[in-house]
Enzyme design. Structure first.
Site, PDB file in Angstrom:
ATOM      1  N   TRP A 197      45.015  25.816  39.568  1.00 44.56           N
ATOM      2  CA  TRP A 197      45.212  26.528  40.825  1.00 44.56           C
ATOM      3  C   TRP A 197      44.907  25.559  41.962  1.00 44.56           C
ATOM      4  O   TRP A 197      44.065  24.663  41.809  1.00 44.56           O
ATOM      5  CB  TRP A 197      44.317  27.762  40.889  1.00 44.56           C
ATOM      6  CG  TRP A 197      44.559  28.719  39.763  1.00 44.56           C
ATOM      7  CD1 TRP A 197      43.819  28.865  38.635  1.00 44.56           C
ATOM      8  CD2 TRP A 197      45.647  29.646  39.644  1.00 44.56           C
ATOM      9  NE1 TRP A 197      44.359  29.824  37.818  1.00 44.56           N
ATOM     10  CE2 TRP A 197      45.487  30.322  38.412  1.00 44.56           C
ATOM     11  CE3 TRP A 197      46.731  29.971  40.463  1.00 44.56           C
ATOM     12  CZ2 TRP A 197      46.373  31.306  37.981  1.00 44.56           C
ATOM     13  CZ3 TRP A 197      47.614  30.947  40.038  1.00 44.56           C
ATOM     14  CH2 TRP A 197      47.434  31.604  38.804  1.00 44.56           C
ATOM     15  N   THR A 198      45.552  25.733  43.116  1.00 43.47           N
ATOM     16  CA  THR A 198      45.499  24.653  44.104  1.00 43.47           C
ATOM     17  C   THR A 198      44.960  25.079  45.470  1.00 43.47           C
ATOM     18  O   THR A 198      45.248  24.432  46.476  1.00 43.47           O
ATOM     19  CB  THR A 198      46.894  24.018  44.265  1.00 43.47           C
ATOM     20  OG1 THR A 198      47.836  25.025  44.671  1.00 43.47           O
ATOM     21  CG2 THR A 198      47.346  23.374  42.971  1.00 43.47           C
ATOM     22  N   GLU A 199      44.139  26.143  45.523  1.00 40.05           N
ATOM     23  CA  GLU A 199      43.495  26.476  46.793  1.00 40.05           C
ATOM     24  C   GLU A 199      42.702  25.290  47.338  1.00 40.05           C
ATOM     25  O   GLU A 199      42.643  25.062  48.547  1.00 40.05           O
ATOM     26  CB  GLU A 199      42.550  27.671  46.627  1.00 40.05           C
ATOM     27  CG  GLU A 199      43.259  28.985  46.322  1.00 40.05           C
ATOM     28  CD  GLU A 199      43.256  29.301  44.849  1.00 40.05           C
ATOM     29  OE1 GLU A 199      43.342  28.341  44.048  1.00 40.05           O
ATOM     30  OE2 GLU A 199      43.166  30.482  44.485  1.00 40.05           O
ATOM     31  N   ASP A 211      47.718  40.089  38.150  1.00 40.51           N
ATOM     32  CA  ASP A 211      46.273  39.910  38.309  1.00 40.51           C
ATOM     33  C   ASP A 211      45.819  40.258  39.722  1.00 40.51           C
ATOM     34  O   ASP A 211      46.585  40.182  40.675  1.00 40.51           O
ATOM     35  CB  ASP A 211      45.884  38.470  37.995  1.00 40.51           C
ATOM     36  CG  ASP A 211      46.527  37.476  38.950  1.00 40.51           C
ATOM     37  OD1 ASP A 211      47.744  37.589  39.186  1.00 40.51           O
ATOM     38  OD2 ASP A 211      45.817  36.597  39.478  1.00 40.51           O
ATOM     39  N   GLU A 212      44.560  40.629  39.829  1.00 36.51           N
ATOM     40  CA  GLU A 212      43.854  40.775  41.103  1.00 36.51           C
ATOM     41  C   GLU A 212      44.616  41.618  42.116  1.00 36.51           C
ATOM     42  O   GLU A 212      44.593  41.354  43.317  1.00 36.51           O
ATOM     43  CB  GLU A 212      43.546  39.392  41.694  1.00 36.51           C
ATOM     44  CG  GLU A 212      42.623  38.567  40.824  1.00 36.51           C
ATOM     45  CD  GLU A 212      42.361  37.177  41.370  1.00 36.51           C
ATOM     46  OE1 GLU A 212      41.282  36.618  41.077  1.00 36.51           O
ATOM     47  OE2 GLU A 212      43.244  36.630  42.071  1.00 36.51           O
ATOM     48  N   ARG A 258      49.786  27.655  46.807  1.00 46.65           N
ATOM     49  CA  ARG A 258      48.669  27.343  47.715  1.00 46.65           C
ATOM     50  C   ARG A 258      48.830  25.932  48.284  1.00 46.65           C
ATOM     51  O   ARG A 258      48.568  25.694  49.457  1.00 46.65           O
ATOM     52  CB  ARG A 258      47.346  27.472  46.980  1.00 46.65           C
ATOM     53  CG  ARG A 258      46.811  28.887  46.829  1.00 46.65           C
ATOM     54  CD  ARG A 258      47.768  29.857  46.133  1.00 46.65           C
ATOM     55  NE  ARG A 258      47.167  31.155  45.902  1.00 46.65           N
ATOM     56  CZ  ARG A 258      46.549  31.498  44.790  1.00 46.65           C
ATOM     57  NH1 ARG A 258      46.456  30.642  43.788  1.00 46.65           N
ATOM     58  NH2 ARG A 258      46.040  32.696  44.653  1.00 46.65           N
ATOM     59  N   ASP A 287      40.781  23.738  38.144  1.00 43.12           N
ATOM     60  CA  ASP A 287      40.435  23.651  39.570  1.00 43.12           C
ATOM     61  C   ASP A 287      38.948  23.888  39.806  1.00 43.12           C
ATOM     62  O   ASP A 287      38.474  23.773  40.939  1.00 43.12           O
ATOM     63  CB  ASP A 287      41.255  24.658  40.383  1.00 43.12           C
ATOM     64  CG  ASP A 287      41.130  26.077  39.841  1.00 43.12           C
ATOM     65  OD1 ASP A 287      41.322  26.257  38.632  1.00 43.12           O
ATOM     66  OD2 ASP A 287      40.850  26.999  40.638  1.00 43.12           O
TER      67      ASP A 287
END
Length: 630
Positions: free
Chosen positions: A476-478, A338-339, A169, A432
């Site tokens: 996580w880096t969104e 995942d997802e 991300r 995050d």
């Protein structure tokens, strides 16, 4: 690196004395304070009693400025030895550190233990020896440096002490990845989980599939909140991104190994594959060409899941994981899982006959079919498969290790089935998420306060403890666009996770932990590392006291808002106003929840400790209070 499962079965050392006067993170397993102190001077000499070059280099890096003797001499004040300490049985990451008025002795059965003992010794030295980037001063200060006399015997509670960095991300350079690893090592983490692919970017060179980085590593540049970023425009230059060459990867892996850290690569599949699909559309059921989105708006609208029913999919996976396996010498490959939105599979002409032929009744079982086939590919490369807890759905692959992120339930279920588990529930381990009240923090989602990270307990009561390998902190880096913000989100919550995973559960002490955190901020200041003090800020929770209703005159009566104010540190005084004036210590003191007054347009709060304001004041408009209540 040797298998890291060993620590689960080690005989725990007794905590025969514990002191709160030292500023060590994580807290050692046992500490006994002695009498007196040892003084380091420019004349202090160091003996490394092993011919192993790795150990000698490690010592010189961590204790620069001291003269190293080739052999133990009467003039050697500090000795480092590879051996099992007398009267103790330590595992491969354990060590004994003895400081007396006449010298320092560091002993460990393996090089990893010596490394961790050196990290403890560095923390006993003053912060004024730190330099930018956590390099240590190359010379001993002319002023004397003293260390209290003590005996530390130490080894970790868990063998898996991980940190994850998402570079898809937001892309971070190789040099920053190495800095990230340096910080891990200082706090005795030993697994670097490298999230190398996702919808927003493919970050690792695959020589047999060069377009993965030629196309998949780049997207349209965007700023602003993740969920507000506009979609890409056809023909727009794809200028944001980057990737790691295979030589870059090898350099990072070597760098981590020198710090006794195992690198676990993650190539997320079958979902989170949009960057690969933008490069090779035939990987999906639809075969549709798609752009790389700089946001998450496409989810369930565009197919970001590879087709589990085409043999060509598995040829692609085999090529990718074959090269990944050769780059990473550790025993694991993480395949995500995942997802994965399965709606496109349900209507796929290629999937219907495969499901029928294999007796698969649901698309969850189809994902299990995919993961089981991928596990065979992973095993053919001499590796073991790890996946997020969604891989439990439809039936777990025979030898898979489960990384449980949606709380503890998935990990508990996997352990009850006899599988190894790494616990990383988002409520405690996602770095995050908001760490303070959203009104005083950069935009993100969810909530994981420092208290939550420190309260994390990886072993549920209902499972065999030896199946819980450990846990990890995930970034996580969104919503993390820069390295400075990455550090702000990681620290001090990653101090908490480090202590949870290394130290005995019985030594956990929240007030003392906060005292030690403050001490380490001094080191971070000297090293130029960013961090957050959000735990000093007040926070607010809101409930509706009554539902919105229509009165007898047909007019809408808004519900009342019940306001609760809190703080992470006991003994903090909280003062607030609802008349749009700035609060201070003479404003209304918060003592219990209250109803927000009709007509008031904002809530302001300030925190005081020992008669002085601490943290950031809050200023929350009524519209935001209403939104939170919804």
């Amino acid at each position: 690196m040797k298998s890291i499962v060993y620590a689960l079965s080690l005989l725990s050392l007794p905590v025969f004395a514990q002191t709160t006067s030292l500023n060590l993170i994580p807290q050692p397993q046992s500490v006994v304070l002695g009498t007196g102190k040892f003084t380091i001077t420019p004349q202090t000499q160091l003996a490394v009693l092993t011919p192993i070059r790795e150990v000698r280099d490690m010592v010189q890096t961590n204790l620069p400025g001291l003269k190293i003797n080739d052999l133990a001499k009467p003039t050697s004040n500090i000795t480092v030895r590879l051996a099992q300490p007398r009267g103790a049985v330590l595992g491969p990451e354990g060590y004994e550190l003895i400081v007396s008025p006449t010298g320092i002795k560091l002993t460990a059965p393996q090089a990893a233990g010596l490394f961790y003992g050196l990290q403890t010794l560095r923390q006993l030295l003053p912060a004024n020896r730190e330099r930018p980037g956590f390099r240590f001063a190359s010379t001993v200060p002319k002023a004397t440096t003293t260390i209290p006399a003590l005996t530390i015997r130490d080894q970790p509670r868990f063998g898996w002490r991980g940190m994850m960095l998402d570079v898809s991300r937001s892309f971070f350079t190789k040099d920053y990845v190495k800095r990230f690893i340096d910080l891990m090592a200082r706090y005795k983490y030993n697994v670097f989980h490298w999230h190398l692919s996702d919808d927003q970017g493919w970050r690792v060179e695959i020589k047999s599939l060069p377009r993965l980085t030629q196309v998949g590593a780049w997207r349209a540049p965007r700023m602003g909140r993740w969920w507000d970023r506009p979609n890409p425009v056809p023909g727009e230059p794809q200028t944001y991104g980057g990737f790691y060459t295979q030589d870059d990867v090898r350099e990072v892996v070597r760098y981590a190994q020198e710090r006794h850290i195992m690198v676990v690569p993650e190539i997320d599949m079958p979902g989170h594959m949009l960057a690969a699909i933008a490069t090779y559309p035939d990987l999906t059921c639809s075969g549709k060409q798609v752009p790389i989105y700089p946001n998450g708006k496409f989810y369930k609208l565009e197919d970001n899941t590879i087709n589990p029913c085409n043999d060509s999919t598995y040829l692609f996976v085999d090529k990718v994981l074959g090269e990944i396996a050769r780059l990473f010498p550790g025993p694991y490959i993480h395949v995500g899982g995942d997802e994965a939105f399965k709606g496109f599979w349900a209507n796929c002409d290629a999937c219907k006959p495969v499901m029928a032929a294999n007796g698969l009744k649901t698309v969850e079982e189809l994902q299990s079919y995919f993961i089981k086939r991928v596990e065979k590919i992973v095993q053919s490369k001499g590796k073991r498969l790890i996946g997020w807890d969604e891989i439990l759905e439809g039936g777990l692959a025979p030898n898979a290790t489960v990384m449980s992120w949606r709380g503890m339930k998935g990990g508990t279920e996997a352990a009850k089935q006899g599988h190894h588990v790494i616990m990383t529930p988002y409520q405690n381990c996602y770095m995050d998420l908001y760490q303070g009240d959203p009104s005083s923090e950069p935009s993100t989602y969810g909530l994981n306060r420092l208290t939550s990270s420190y309260a994390f307990e990886p072993v549920p009561d209902s499972v065999r403890a030896e199946l819980i390998l450990g846990g990890q902190a995930n970034l996580w880096t969104e919503s993390v666009p820069t390295t400075r913000h990455a550090e702000y989100m990681l620290w001090p919550r990653s101090f908490a996770t480090a202590e949870v995973l290394w130290s005995p559960k019985t030594t956990r002490n929240w007030p003392d932990f906060i005292r030690r955190v403050e001490s380490h901020f001094t080191r971070f200041d000297a090293a130029g590392i960013n961090y957050s003090r959000s735990y000093l800020n007040p926070f607010v929770t809101i409930q509706r006291q009554a539902a919105i209703r229509v009165n007898t005159l047909g007019l809408i009566v808004p519900s009342l808002l019940k306001i609760t104010i809190g703080h992470e540190l006991a003994g903090t005084d909280l003062f607030y106003t609802t008349d749009n004036t700035v609060p201070d210590s003479l404003s209304t003191r918060y003592v219990q929840p209250f109803v927000f007054p009709k007509g008031a347009d904002r809530l302001r709060i300030i925190a005081y400790r020992n008669g002085k304001p601490v943290g950031l004041p809050l200023n929350i408009p009524v519209a935001d209070l209403e939104a939170r209540a919804r």
